[in-house]
Design an enzyme around this catalytic site. Structure first.
Site, PDB file in Angstrom:
ATOM      1  N   TRP B 301       0.832  -1.212   0.000  1.00 52.43           N
ATOM      2  CA  TRP B 301       0.000   0.000   0.000  1.00 52.43           C
ATOM      3  C   TRP B 301       0.861   1.254   0.000  1.00 52.43           C
ATOM      4  O   TRP B 301       0.547   2.259  -0.598  1.00 52.43           O
ATOM      5  CB  TRP B 301      -0.938  -0.016   1.215  1.00 52.43           C
ATOM      6  CG  TRP B 301      -1.822   1.189   1.322  1.00 52.43           C
ATOM      7  CD1 TRP B 301      -3.048   1.371   0.755  1.00 52.43           C
ATOM      8  CD2 TRP B 301      -1.542   2.417   2.037  1.00 52.43           C
ATOM      9  NE1 TRP B 301      -3.561   2.607   1.063  1.00 52.43           N
ATOM     10  CE2 TRP B 301      -2.655   3.269   1.857  1.00 52.43           C
ATOM     11  CE3 TRP B 301      -0.479   2.870   2.804  1.00 52.43           C
ATOM     12  CZ2 TRP B 301      -2.725   4.547   2.415  1.00 52.43           C
ATOM     13  CZ3 TRP B 301      -0.557   4.134   3.359  1.00 52.43           C
ATOM     14  CH2 TRP B 301      -1.672   4.951   3.155  1.00 52.43           C
ATOM     15  N   HIS B 302       2.001   1.162   0.712  1.00 51.35           N
ATOM     16  CA  HIS B 302       2.859   2.329   0.854  1.00 51.35           C
ATOM     17  C   HIS B 302       3.626   2.669  -0.408  1.00 51.35           C
ATOM     18  O   HIS B 302       4.006   3.818  -0.607  1.00 51.35           O
ATOM     19  CB  HIS B 302       3.834   2.137   2.016  1.00 51.35           C
ATOM     20  CG  HIS B 302       3.235   2.420   3.355  1.00 51.35           C
ATOM     21  ND1 HIS B 302       2.594   1.468   4.106  1.00 51.35           N
ATOM     22  CD2 HIS B 302       3.158   3.576   4.072  1.00 51.35           C
ATOM     23  CE1 HIS B 302       2.161   2.012   5.234  1.00 51.35           C
ATOM     24  NE2 HIS B 302       2.485   3.291   5.243  1.00 51.35           N
ATOM     25  N   GLY B 303       3.929   1.652  -1.208  1.00 46.74           N
ATOM     26  CA  GLY B 303       4.709   1.967  -2.405  1.00 46.74           C
ATOM     27  C   GLY B 303       4.896   0.757  -3.282  1.00 46.74           C
ATOM     28  O   GLY B 303       4.688  -0.383  -2.853  1.00 46.74           O
ATOM     29  N   PHE B 461       1.195   8.721  -1.611  1.00 53.90           N
ATOM     30  CA  PHE B 461       0.507   7.448  -1.508  1.00 53.90           C
ATOM     31  C   PHE B 461      -0.966   7.628  -1.862  1.00 53.90           C
ATOM     32  O   PHE B 461      -1.701   6.692  -1.831  1.00 53.90           O
ATOM     33  CB  PHE B 461       0.645   6.866  -0.088  1.00 53.90           C
ATOM     34  CG  PHE B 461       2.090   6.663   0.311  1.00 53.90           C
ATOM     35  CD1 PHE B 461       2.600   7.297   1.406  1.00 53.90           C
ATOM     36  CD2 PHE B 461       2.924   5.884  -0.459  1.00 53.90           C
ATOM     37  CE1 PHE B 461       3.929   7.134   1.767  1.00 53.90           C
ATOM     38  CE2 PHE B 461       4.265   5.716  -0.116  1.00 53.90           C
ATOM     39  CZ  PHE B 461       4.754   6.348   1.004  1.00 53.90           C
TER      40      PHE B 461
END
Lengths: 317, 461
Positions: B301-303, B461
């Site tokens: 989700w973060h990257g 994000f």
């Protein structure tokens, strides 16, 4: 709710007043350097170096010939001014752009009605400069506003500047604040960098063409003759100059100065460190004199030019 | 329009004034217009993503409210599947021209959470499309959270809010605190970390370790600062949207850390990923597997980089290992708690190294330099610990870090600075403090202006 509203309003007023006072102090000595240090604005305290040229242009003296142009011209000819009492050398910087050269020469012609010649020595790339976000505002636009000469520029030029920088940044009071307050200069120039839009010329010489022709006509009206020469150009740029030469043929100034691109004097790249100015031994006066002779020996610029004796030692700074 | 801008302050003033002037039953309409304006001020092209998410989940919610058991599950999975695909599309774009809508990672989770809650029967579907649109696009939280839960925000939107002096006052405090964290702490620290990580091959390992510690503080100040701004803005409008950080670096374990860090995301993952996978109800092996999956999802989700996946995996391993260590009864003495806190910080910061690095290779290179090229003496001799700052600036930053952690310490002790100030400190002194703080924020902002100061880390994000 009213109580909170008035509290917020009072708070905002106090903050605004304190900020305004701080700004006021930032233009006053001795607070200016202190505030610059506190706000990390030391890099925004320097002077543009353009204004002295305009002041000098307006001074009445016995000179009858003007030599002006970019910083390469300055490197070559500025030290020779003291040996040539009939010549005034006001060469500054490419960043002043051709409109600035026009305004400078105009200022000179107004205070020197006996002028016979105006020598304009400009690198071809200088003639392609536009109102960009790097130098155009700080050295060109601000100079025009500070010297009160913006009104003498063509409306299309003023529109181009407004489009690039915004009308707000061409106001006299705005320019004054940016010039004198390191805080305002830091904020203004950084804002410009983010929100400005460089002017896109329709062809490489659009702006320069207009003002070379205007300067030519202005000189004629004042009984003087305009000479346009290229600064010496490093070999590195030879191919680029060939491309520019084709575009140059489409300009109006090419009919006035057909040999400008043809007569470019090229020198080896080893003579320069930045591909513009001469460096090392080639920045010594003796070599510069030789370069002047080689580049301009067949031109009126060389005629009657007294060069510094070879035992003198001048290095371009 | 950034939350930290003069434009936003003006925008907020207008929104708040009209919000409280309107009858409560119409406030959500005004908030919808304001949120739309706020979001599109960023880029009009973002609208498509936001509109799709809002309409798709709104319709799904209505259908789930009507449908029977058999169709409901398929509908839920279809909706989730489409949104996950959309997130993956923007996380791994097929072409550079694909523009990821700002905040999609946040509002998509928020919308998916709503659908899941409707599916579970915890809430009734929202029938008013405008009110639902406000829920998805609520401007204080739309770009970078905190991620809202439908049972929390929707009822507030239905009720509307009356002007509450204390709430608005508290919101203003939070705005000031958020500005301080972001502008005075996060931005300058960010430049130092960028300097170190950008030249890591030439930096002594000791300086890189120092930079990694500073990154932990930078990330906290950046994100907690943004959250404070968002929470403060919502509070000024009369809405409670919950805390996102609870003194995370005071955590006594990594498990405890995740109860305190980015609470809205970690609780979302727990409720909608970990528990549906089975949580800890299917035996230890399954529990550890579920934990690993949950943290890998968090990493994703973060990257899109592998380093984020590694970061998530590291935290998953921490959780598994902590599960294997028998828990000690009681809290222990202060020294024991402090040691635990330091160890937890070290473990978390080790993982942050992978989070910050541009790639796994870079992370390992930095780790190698920390372990085998420490060069502490060289660091102090050549001043590489300064990382582009002067000694005075570094001292002031360190003082700022002490202040931030002191405030966290007070909050950890449940001491409200706001309450204390209101009761014990005379108004003149309070006002002087506010003015000095505000001027300090403006001064540091000016110093950092034009120096490539980072926008909110989590905005991308």
């Amino acid at each position: 709710m009213k109580k909170l509203f008035w509290k917020c309003a009072l708070f905002c007023f106090i903050i605004t007043a304190l900020c305004a006072f701080f700004l006021f102090l930032s233009v006053k000595e001795p607070f200016r350097p202190m505030i610059a240090r506190l706000t990390s604005c030391e890099d925004f305290m320097d002077e543009s170096g353009m204004l002295p040229g305009f002041e000098k242009a307006g001074q009445q003296d016995q000179t009858t010939q003007l030599v002006t142009g970019d910083s390469i011209c300055r490197q070559l000819f500025a030290p020779l001014e003291q040996y040539n009492p009939e010549k005034r050398v006001l060469a500054t910087n490419a960043a002043l752009m051709m409109p600035g050269q026009y305004l400078l020469a105009r200022e000179y012609l107004q205070s020197h009605p006996e002028t016979t010649d105006v020598f304009l020595v400009m690198h071809p790339l200088t003639l392609t400069r536009t109102f960009d976000l790097e130098w155009g505002y700080r050295y060109a636009a601000m100079t025009y506003v500070e010297t009160d000469t913006l009104q003498y520029l063509d409306e299309s030029t003023r529109n181009a500047m407004e489009g690039a920088y915004g009308a707000f940044f061409l106001r006299k009071d705005t320019v004054w604040m940016i010039e004198n307050s390191p805080i305002c200069r830091k904020l203004g120039l950084n804002y410009m960098n983010t929100h400005g839009k460089p002017y896109e010329q329709s062809h490489s010489f659009e702006i320069a063409d207009l003002y070379v022709v205007r300067l030519y006509n202005l000189c004629r009206e004042n009984g003087a003759r305009l000479h346009l020469y290229s600064s010496p150009v490093a070999e590195y740029y030879r191919e680029e100059m060939a491309v520019l030469a084709v575009e140059y043929q489409e300009t109006r100034m090419s009919s006035l100065f057909p040999d400008y691109m043809e007569d470019i004097w090229y020198y080896p790249d080893e003579w320069t460190e930045d591909l513009s100015h001469f460096s090392g031994e080639y920045a010594q006066r003796e070599r510069l004199n030789e370069i002047i002779e080689q580049a301009y020996g067949q031109t009126p610029l060389w005629e009657g030019l007294d060069v510094v004796p070879s035992d003198a030692d001048y290095t371009y700074k | 329009m950034a939350l930290l801008s003069f434009g936003f302050l003006f925008f907020m003033a207008v929104v708040v004034a009209v919000h409280y002037a309107l009858p409560r039953r119409f406030q959500y309409i005004w908030l919808c217009l304001a949120s739309l304006f706020y979001y599109l001020a960023g880029d009009v092209r973002y609208f498509a993503g936001m509109a799709f998410c809002t309409v798709a989940t709104y319709v799904t919610g209505l259908l789930l409210g009507r449908g029977d058991g058999r169709g409901k599950k398929a509908l839920l999975f279809s909706c989730m599947g489409v949104h996950i695909l959309v997130l993956l599309l923007f996380r791994y774009p097929p072409a550079k021209s694909v523009l990821a809508p700002m905040g999609i990672s946040f509002y998509a989770l928020q919308a998916m959470g709503y659908v899941i809650e409707v599916y579970r029967g915890n809430i009734k579907p929202e029938r008013n499309p405008v009110r639902y649109a406000v829920y998805v696009a609520f401007f204080p939280t739309v770009t970078s959270g905190p991620i809202q839960r439908a049972p929390g925000l929707l009822p507030q939107l239905r009720e509307g809010t009356d002007f509450d002096y204390d709430k608005v006052h508290s919101g203003l405090y939070m705005l000031l605190w958020g500005c301080l964290l972001k502008q005075v702490m996060a931005n300058p620290l960010g430049r130092m970390v960028d300097h170190a990580y950008g030249n890591y091959a030439d930096m002594p390992g000791a300086a890189l370790l120092w930079a990694t510690v500073l990154y932990a503080v930078q990330l906290y100040c950046d994100f907690a600062g943004y959250s404070a701004l968002a929470i403060g803005a919502a509070k000024i409008l009369g809405f409670d949207i919950g805390r996102n950080f609870e003194q995370p670096y005071f955590a006594a374990s990594v498990r405890d850390f995740w109860k305190r860090w980015h609470i809205s995301l970690s609780s979302w993952l727990k409720d909608y990923v970990y528990i549906p996978l089975g949580g800890n109800r299917k035996g230890k092996c399954r529990k550890y597997g579920n934990l690993m999956v949950t943290f890998l999802v968090s990493g994703l989700w973060h990257g899109s980089g592998l380093n984020y996946l590694v970061w998530g995996g590291i935290h998953g391993i921490y959780q598994v290992l902590e599960g294997c260590i028998p828990r000690r009864d009681g809290r222990g003495c202060a020294a024991y708690r402090m040691v635990r806190g330091v160890v937890t910080f070290a473990l978390v910061d080790f993982a942050w190294l992978f989070f910050r690095a541009d790639s796994v290779e870079q992370a390992f290179s930095i780790l190698h330099r920390i372990l085998f090229c420490f060069q502490f003496k060289e660091m102090t001799y050549y001043g590489s610990y300064l990382m582009g700052r002067t000694k005075t600036e570094l001292c002031l930053l360190l003082a700022g870090i002490v202040l931030v952690f002191f405030v966290d310490f007070l909050h950890e002790r449940r001491i409200s600075i706001e309450g204390f100030a209101a009761r014990r400190i005379p108004p003149v002194v309070r006002w002087t403090a506010y003015i000095v703080l505000t001027l300090g924020i403006l001064l540091v902002t000016l110093r950092e202006f034009g120096q490539g100061a980072a926008s909110f880390i989590y905005t991308r994000f």
